[in-house]
Write a protein that holds these residues in place. Structure first.
Motif, PDB file in Angstrom:
ATOM      1  N   SER A  53      -3.730 -64.504  24.965  1.00 23.07           N
ATOM      2  CA  SER A  53      -5.183 -64.707  25.010  1.00 23.07           C
ATOM      3  C   SER A  53      -5.712 -65.340  23.720  1.00 23.07           C
ATOM      4  CB  SER A  53      -5.894 -63.365  25.251  1.00 23.07           C
ATOM      5  OG  SER A  53      -5.659 -62.470  24.173  1.00 23.07           O
ATOM      6  N   GLU A  54      -4.888 -65.370  22.642  1.00 19.59           N
ATOM      7  CA  GLU A  54      -5.304 -65.990  21.395  1.00 19.59           C
ATOM      8  C   GLU A  54      -5.282 -67.517  21.470  1.00 19.59           C
ATOM      9  OE1 GLU A  54      -6.180 -64.203  18.620  1.00 19.59           O
ATOM     10  OE2 GLU A  54      -5.937 -62.341  19.730  1.00 19.59           O
ATOM     11  N   ARG A  55      -4.481 -68.038  22.395  1.00 18.83           N
ATOM     12  CA  ARG A  55      -4.333 -69.497  22.540  1.00 18.83           C
ATOM     13  C   ARG A  55      -4.054 -70.149  21.182  1.00 18.83           C
ATOM     14  NH1 ARG A  55      -9.457 -71.112  26.182  1.00 18.83           N
ATOM     15  NH2 ARG A  55      -9.040 -73.111  25.155  1.00 18.83           N
ATOM     16  N   GLU A  56      -2.972 -69.684  20.565  1.00 15.38           N
ATOM     17  CA  GLU A  56      -2.654 -70.088  19.194  1.00 15.38           C
ATOM     18  C   GLU A  56      -1.917 -71.422  19.136  1.00 15.38           C
ATOM     19  OE1 GLU A  56      -0.195 -68.349  15.317  1.00 15.38           O
ATOM     20  OE2 GLU A  56      -0.558 -67.060  17.064  1.00 15.38           O
TER      21      GLU A  56
ATOM     22  N   PRO B 237      10.829 -61.139  23.073  1.00 15.78           N
ATOM     23  CA  PRO B 237      11.477 -61.196  21.755  1.00 15.78           C
ATOM     24  C   PRO B 237      12.825 -61.909  21.741  1.00 15.78           C
ATOM     25  CG  PRO B 237      10.471 -59.048  22.071  1.00 15.78           C
ATOM     26  CD  PRO B 237      10.312 -59.782  23.376  1.00 15.78           C
ATOM     27  N   GLY B 238      13.608 -61.754  22.798  1.00 12.70           N
ATOM     28  CA  GLY B 238      14.938 -62.371  22.823  1.00 12.70           C
ATOM     29  C   GLY B 238      14.918 -63.865  23.068  1.00 12.70           C
TER      30      GLY B 238
ATOM     31  N   VAL C 175       4.971 -62.190  23.515  1.00  7.63           N
ATOM     32  CA  VAL C 175       3.785 -61.937  24.336  1.00  7.63           C
ATOM     33  C   VAL C 175       3.104 -60.648  23.905  1.00  7.63           C
ATOM     34  CG1 VAL C 175       2.982 -61.409  26.673  1.00  7.63           C
ATOM     35  CG2 VAL C 175       4.668 -63.230  26.302  1.00  7.63           C
ATOM     36  N   GLY C 176       3.916 -59.633  23.562  1.00  3.26           N
ATOM     37  CA  GLY C 176       3.352 -58.353  23.147  1.00  3.26           C
ATOM     38  C   GLY C 176       3.348 -57.338  24.268  1.00  3.26           C
ATOM     39  N   LYS C 177       3.239 -56.071  23.888  1.00  3.30           N
ATOM     40  CA  LYS C 177       3.234 -54.985  24.869  1.00  3.30           C
ATOM     41  C   LYS C 177       1.851 -54.345  24.995  1.00  3.30           C
ATOM     42  CE  LYS C 177       8.134 -53.862  24.147  1.00  3.30           C
ATOM     43  NZ  LYS C 177       9.101 -52.805  23.757  1.00  3.30           N
ATOM     44  N   THR C 178       1.305 -53.875  23.871  1.00  2.00           N
ATOM     45  CA  THR C 178      -0.015 -53.234  23.931  1.00  2.00           C
ATOM     46  C   THR C 178      -1.146 -54.255  23.938  1.00  2.00           C
ATOM     47  OG1 THR C 178      -0.070 -53.033  21.519  1.00  2.00           O
ATOM     48  CG2 THR C 178       0.843 -51.181  22.755  1.00  2.00           C
TER      49      THR C 178
END
Length: 396
Positions: free
Chosen positions: A351-354, A326-327, A343-346
């Protein structure tokens, strides 16, 4: 209060709640014509709830126009934006009420000096109350019950809903007038499967290629469409426009096909960074891994959307997302921040390759060979995509 003027009677009701002072900025409160207070619990974003709300709201405004009445609504309440818009459409005088607010010359009545909520002020002051939507256990239910038990008359009308959280039945037992509308809401008709041999089929090989196509899946829309103003959305629901409640993923896809464009929105990014999102995953893999995300209340991907050749989008400036913590976003160059995704925690969003575009995509400027449309087989989908200028891949 024999001999008292209408505004004195109304203010006396408020004073019964505690010490108060009332500033009037219009003559509506002094009028001998009835004042109908409109109130509602929180409405959420469900378009079908909004549609039901507007059916009752329009009925109330029509009744007010027939009775030469005015409507009162609390500034900042759930019903205010809908009531203001409806009063304008139906040409009914509107009384906007504020409680302990220094709002300049916006409100018609400002109430100060008593610790009472804005909903309680409208419910107590009005000659009649139309409660459009009342949920159990909320402040609106409590204030309505106080009015019913205090006045002991037939001046409180409560809309009846089949929702399990609806408080109307309890209020009716206490003395409210149950308010019903003819007919009932129908769930959207289920899609009927079609004989696959009768359906057109686009090429399917592209669905299994990796890296050659960027995929944009559509999803159901709550509230206004991208590019649609809030007022336009409310007007469509208020006037019960046939397409007002058709906001599913196939409807979103139909809008894209008809407009030949993808409109950037700020749903997944900072509000000042509208984008169009894509995934570089193979289309077949996206469908195989799709799952329902309870925290979002929806599927992550729907079997409706559009795919565009990666090389064509790169030429238009579309770039892959930059994943990080986040930072990290604040350390990026301002022009690249629209590409940032935590990136996310849960869940690992990498993996979305956005990929993202910071502007809308003009599909009409692309070669027809660089665009593919895909949709789950249904009668509605076939009708919605009739005449589509690009190959359609039907998903069984």
């Amino acid at each position: 209060m024999t001999g008292s003027s209408p505004d004195q009677v109304r203010i006396a009701r408020l004073e019964s709640l505690g010490e108060t002072s009332v500033t009037q900025r219009s003559d509506v409160l002094r009028s001998t014509n009835p004042i109908v207070g409109l109130t509602s619990s929180r409405l959420g974003r469900d378009v079908f709830v909004h549609r039901r709300l507007c059916q009752f709201l329009c009925r109330s405004l029509l009744d007010c126009r027939t009775a030469d009445a005015s409507v009162a609504v609390a500034k900042g309440s759930a019903i205010e934006p809908w009531a203001v818009r409806a009063a304008k459409l139906f040409n009914v005088p509107l009384l906007l009420i504020s409680v302990d607010e220094n709002d300049g010359d916006i409100s018609d009545v400002v109430i100060r000096g008593m610790k009472v909520s804005r909903d309680a002020a409208v419910i107590t002051l009005s000659d009649r109350v139309d409660a459009i939507h009342v949920r159990k256990g909320g402040n609106v239910e409590r204030h309505l019950r106080d009015r019913i038990l205090r006045f002991r008359d037939a001046s409180t009308r409560v809309a009846v809903s089949v929702d399990s959280g609806d408080a109307s039945q309890g209020l009716i037992k206490d003395g409210a007038i149950g308010w019903y509308l003819g007919g009932r809401d129908e769930d959207p008709a289920p899609d009927l499967p079609l004989d696959a041999t009768q359906l057109p089929r686009g090429p399917t090989q592209w669905m299994h290629t990796d890296g050659q196509w960027l995929v944009h899946c559509t999803r159901a829309r709550q509230g206004p469409w991208p590019g649609e103003t809030v007022d336009q959305y409310r007007d469509a629901v208020l006037t019960d426009h046939p397409r007002a409640t058709r906001r599913g993923p196939i409807d979103a896809l139909q809008r894209i096909v008809q407009s030949r464009s993808l409109i950037a929105s700020a749903v997944t990014t900072a509000k000042n960074a509208p984008v169009v999102c894509f995934s570089s995953l193979p289309m077949a893999q996206i469908l195989q891994r799709r799952c329902f995300r309870p925290h979002l209340g929806r599927w992550d991907y729907e079997p409706f959307g559009i795919a565009i050749r990666t090389s064509a989008l790169i030429k238009m400036g579309v770039k892959p997302v930059i994943y990080g913590q986040p930072g990290d976003r604040s350390a990026m160059h301002p022009e690249d921040r629209y590409r940032f995704q935590a990136v996310g925690k849960t869940y690992d969003w990498r993996s979305e390759r956005e990929w993202r575009s910071k502007t809308g995509i003009d599909l009409g400027s692309l070669s027809p060979d660089d665009v593919r449309v895909f949709a789950k087989t249904s009668t509605q989908a076939r009708d919605s995509l009739h005449g589509c200028p690009w190959p359609v891949t039907w998903i069984e």
